[in-house]
Scaffold this motif. Structure first.
Motif, mmCIF file in Angstrom:
data_model
loop_
_atom_site.group_PDB
_atom_site.id
_atom_site.type_symbol
_atom_site.label_atom_id
_atom_site.label_comp_id
_atom_site.label_asym_id
_atom_site.label_seq_id
_atom_site.Cartn_x
_atom_site.Cartn_y
_atom_site.Cartn_z
ATOM 1 N N HIS A 8 -23.947 23.823 48.553
ATOM 2 C CA HIS A 8 -22.966 24.898 48.468
ATOM 3 C C HIS A 8 -21.573 24.332 48.708
ATOM 4 O O HIS A 8 -21.402 23.265 49.271
ATOM 5 N N GLY A 9 -20.570 25.097 48.226
ATOM 6 C CA GLY A 9 -19.188 24.670 48.399
ATOM 7 C C GLY A 9 -18.770 23.658 47.348
ATOM 8 O O GLY A 9 -19.581 23.107 46.619
ATOM 9 N N GLY A 10 -17.484 23.471 47.228
ATOM 10 C CA GLY A 10 -16.959 22.487 46.302
ATOM 11 C C GLY A 10 -16.875 23.003 44.870
ATOM 12 O O GLY A 10 -17.233 24.127 44.563
ATOM 13 N N ALA A 11 -16.406 22.150 43.992
ATOM 14 C CA ALA A 11 -16.246 22.511 42.579
ATOM 15 C C ALA A 11 -17.600 22.573 41.893
ATOM 16 O O ALA A 11 -18.493 21.779 42.166
ATOM 17 N N ARG A 12 -17.732 23.565 41.008
ATOM 18 C CA ARG A 12 -18.966 23.723 40.242
ATOM 19 C C ARG A 12 -18.615 23.949 38.774
ATOM 20 O O ARG A 12 -17.646 24.645 38.470
ATOM 21 N N PRO A 13 -19.391 23.428 37.867
ATOM 22 C CA PRO A 13 -19.130 23.656 36.447
ATOM 23 C C PRO A 13 -19.224 25.151 36.126
ATOM 24 O O PRO A 13 -20.118 25.831 36.598
ATOM 25 N N GLY A 14 -18.268 25.659 35.324
ATOM 26 C CA GLY A 14 -18.293 27.057 34.924
ATOM 27 C C GLY A 14 -17.725 28.015 35.951
ATOM 28 O O GLY A 14 -17.677 29.215 35.717
ATOM 29 N N ALA A 15 -17.297 27.515 37.104
ATOM 30 C CA ALA A 15 -16.754 28.387 38.141
ATOM 31 C C ALA A 15 -15.298 28.704 37.837
ATOM 32 O O ALA A 15 -14.615 27.982 37.127
ATOM 33 N N GLY A 16 -14.822 29.790 38.337
ATOM 34 C CA GLY A 16 -13.418 30.151 38.180
ATOM 35 C C GLY A 16 -13.204 31.284 37.204
ATOM 36 O O GLY A 16 -14.103 31.685 36.479
ATOM 37 N N ARG A 17 -11.984 31.793 37.217
ATOM 38 C CA ARG A 17 -11.630 32.924 36.361
ATOM 39 C C ARG A 17 -11.592 32.477 34.901
ATOM 40 O O ARG A 17 -11.037 31.441 34.563
#
Length: 84
Positions: A8-17
């Motif tokens: 959990h946490g940190g940057a993930r592919p496909g995350a964000g607006r």
């Protein structure tokens, strides 16, 4: 102690607006023109369906002052390209 990868946490592919546009760019514009640029984008979004079956769409005038402090009115017009 063995290293355990956190799940959990940190940057993930496909995350964000997500954006409603295909692609976007970042650019700098004079601050006094920002409202006009936003109004242009809004007008273009509203005119998305304009084609040869629709009349031209003209925006309400937007009043601003030029970089040399001259009063100006900006109007946007979207019209379909007529095929001949």
């Amino acid at each position: 102690m063995s290293e355990v990868k956190k799940q959990h946490g940190g940057a993930r592919p496909g995350a964000g607006r997500k954006t409603k546009y295909a692609s976007t760019v970042v650019t700098r514009v004079p601050e006094k023109y920002l409202d006009v640029i936003k109004a242009l984008i809004h007008h273009l979004d509203e005119c998305e369906m304009v084609d040869r079956n629709y009349n031209d769409m003209v925006s309400e005038p937007i009043f601003l002052r030029s970089l040399k402090d001259k009063p100006q009115a900006v109007i946007f017009k979207v019209s379909a390209i007529k095929k001949t």
